[in-house]
Enzyme design. Structure first.
Site, PDB file in Angstrom:
ATOM      1  N   GLN A  28      42.736  38.351  48.827  1.00  8.85           N
ATOM      2  CA  GLN A  28      41.843  37.604  49.699  1.00  8.85           C
ATOM      3  C   GLN A  28      42.131  37.915  51.170  1.00  8.85           C
ATOM      4  OE1 GLN A  28      42.817  33.519  48.640  1.00  8.85           O
ATOM      5  NE2 GLN A  28      44.957  34.137  48.477  1.00  8.85           N
ATOM      6  N   HIS A  68      47.204  16.749  51.050  1.00  8.41           N
ATOM      7  CA  HIS A  68      48.369  16.948  50.180  1.00  8.41           C
ATOM      8  C   HIS A  68      48.929  15.636  49.633  1.00  8.41           C
ATOM      9  CE1 HIS A  68      48.371  21.005  52.164  1.00  8.41           C
ATOM     10  NE2 HIS A  68      48.514  21.321  50.890  1.00  8.41           N
ATOM     11  N   GLU A 119      50.833  27.018  50.804  1.00  6.79           N
ATOM     12  CA  GLU A 119      51.399  26.490  52.054  1.00  6.79           C
ATOM     13  C   GLU A 119      52.743  25.805  51.832  1.00  6.79           C
ATOM     14  OE1 GLU A 119      48.357  25.550  50.683  1.00  6.79           O
ATOM     15  OE2 GLU A 119      47.074  24.783  52.289  1.00  6.79           O
ATOM     16  N   ASP A 125      52.301  30.979  42.448  1.00  5.19           N
ATOM     17  CA  ASP A 125      51.144  31.399  43.242  1.00  5.19           C
ATOM     18  C   ASP A 125      51.012  32.912  43.122  1.00  5.19           C
ATOM     19  OD1 ASP A 125      49.478  32.222  45.591  1.00  5.19           O
ATOM     20  OD2 ASP A 125      49.575  30.084  46.042  1.00  5.19           O
ATOM     21  N   ASP A 168      50.498  35.234  38.139  1.00  9.30           N
ATOM     22  CA  ASP A 168      49.352  34.460  37.673  1.00  9.30           C
ATOM     23  C   ASP A 168      49.833  33.154  37.036  1.00  9.30           C
ATOM     24  OD1 ASP A 168      47.472  33.918  35.079  1.00  9.30           O
ATOM     25  OD2 ASP A 168      46.309  34.595  36.796  1.00  9.30           O
ATOM     26  N   ALA A 169      49.353  32.011  37.541  1.00  6.18           N
ATOM     27  CA  ALA A 169      49.829  30.706  37.059  1.00  6.18           C
ATOM     28  C   ALA A 169      49.487  30.489  35.592  1.00  6.18           C
ATOM     29  CB  ALA A 169      49.235  29.587  37.916  1.00  6.18           C
ATOM     30  N   ASP A 190      46.802  23.216  42.687  1.00  6.35           N
ATOM     31  CA  ASP A 190      46.424  23.307  44.095  1.00  6.35           C
ATOM     32  C   ASP A 190      45.924  24.726  44.341  1.00  6.35           C
ATOM     33  OD1 ASP A 190      46.103  22.906  46.796  1.00  6.35           O
ATOM     34  OD2 ASP A 190      48.244  22.977  47.263  1.00  6.35           O
ATOM     35  N   PRO A 209      39.340  35.233  40.402  1.00  5.09           N
ATOM     36  CA  PRO A 209      39.771  35.031  39.022  1.00  5.09           C
ATOM     37  C   PRO A 209      40.171  33.594  38.715  1.00  5.09           C
ATOM     38  CG  PRO A 209      41.563  35.947  40.302  1.00  5.09           C
ATOM     39  CD  PRO A 209      40.382  35.846  41.238  1.00  5.09           C
TER      40      PRO A 209
END
Length: 324
Positions: A39, A70, A95, A115, A147-148, A165, A174
């Site tokens: 991104q 948050h 973050e 992440d 990949d989570a 999140d 994706p």
């Protein structure tokens, strides 16, 4: 003066909320602008909200109000867990602010964040250091850059609280697979008894809750969990109300359980904050028992839309958000 005003007017950050509705914010500077493998990542500074993380043209969090997002995402799931969660998984969360909120709980023994975009995470640590609040150095914290979904499928670990999140489900990304019936059904196997799942769920205003993905995410969760509670909060830098959904491991009486969450006693909610969260109520900038009532007090038309929603997101039949 008129000439300088005209020059000043040329510097605006514009973000599309729908195809027909955009917001503009006076821009002071662009602090960072690059692309990762996944991104475009920007850090800008605006007059109204200060330093702001922008990904693919969409505001992710801003200095002035990131605590609203948050605290609203993380703390309800943590506080509503009956005994205080010991193990927590965060999908996304670049973050490190979601990890910050999790690690305010002394009950937590292990917090895993996964992440996919290490470059974006590193940028956040460098450009937005206040966001993490020391989470990265906490010995209870573990981060993986992959990949989570894949990580959860391959691990034998289970969790008391799972927090998503992640970026919105957009056609070019994706991440939509993490909003599907298949994924939510799988998550049942990764939650411990009494476990709680929460996901950010996109815009939740009266003009876009149904037009975007809030109601369909809610209904997709209902296809996998018996107890799902929608809620929303005003995040000014996002330009509209923002939605979330809580899902609970199946209790004996789903109707009673949902009512207990929505109508949670204000004093009891505040007492739990005092007992569990470092800094107690004084350390919470946004959330307490009164504001929790406000978050779950959705407008009637949005509640009606959630109840009437019949779409279920699947891998083969995704529903995508508007992306400018």
């Amino acid at each position: 003066d008129e000439e300088r005003a005209a020059e000043r007017d040329a510097f605006w950050f514009t973000e599309g909320l729908t195809a027909d509705y955009r917001v503009e914010i006076a821009l002071k500077s662009i602090l960072f602008d690059s692309r990762s493998d996944f991104q475009r990542v920007q850090v800008i500074e605006t007059e109204q909200f200060g330093r702001t993380l922008v990904m693919d043209g969409q505001t992710q969090s801003a200095l002035a109000d990131e605590h609203i997002y948050h605290e609203s995402l993380v703390q309800p799931a943590m506080l509503l867990h009956k005994t205080g969660p010991k193990t927590v998984f965060i999908g996304g969360g670049g973050e490190f602010a979601s990890a910050r909120e999790v690690l305010r709980h002394d009950s937590v023994e292990r917090c895993v964040m996964v992440d996919i975009d290490k470059v974006a995470c590193d940028i956040c640590r460098e450009q937005l250091p206040e966001w993490n609040g020391g989470a990265y150095e906490d010995p209870r914290f573990h981060v993986e850059y992959t990949d989570a979904k894949k990580w959860l499928e391959e691990t034998e670990e289970t969790f008391d609280v799972i927090i998503m999140d992640i970026c919105d489900p957009i056609e070019a990304g994706p991440g939509y697979k993490l909003y599907t019936n298949e994924f939510y059904t799988f998550l049942q196997t990764k939650l411990n008894d009494g476990g709680i799942f929460v996901t950010q769920s996109g815009p939740g205003a009266v003009y876009n809750a149904k037009a975007e993905c809030f109601t369909v995410i809610h209904n997709t969760l209902r296809s996998a969990f018996d107890v799902v509670v929608p809620y929303a909060v005003d995040v000014p830098s996002f330009g509209c109300m923002w939605g979330f959904n809580l899902a609970f491991a199946t209790p004996k009486d789903a109707v009673v359980a949902k009512a207990e969450v929505i109508n949670h006693d204000i004093t009891a909610f505040d007492s739990t904050i005092e007992a569990r969260v470092r800094g107690g109520l004084a350390g919470m900038r946004f959330l307490d028992g009164v504001s929790w009532r406000g978050l779950t007090g959705l407008a009637k038309e949005i509640r009606d839309q959630c109840e009437a929603e019949d779409r279920v997101m699947t891998i083969d039949n995704p529903v995508f958000m508007y992306s400018s």
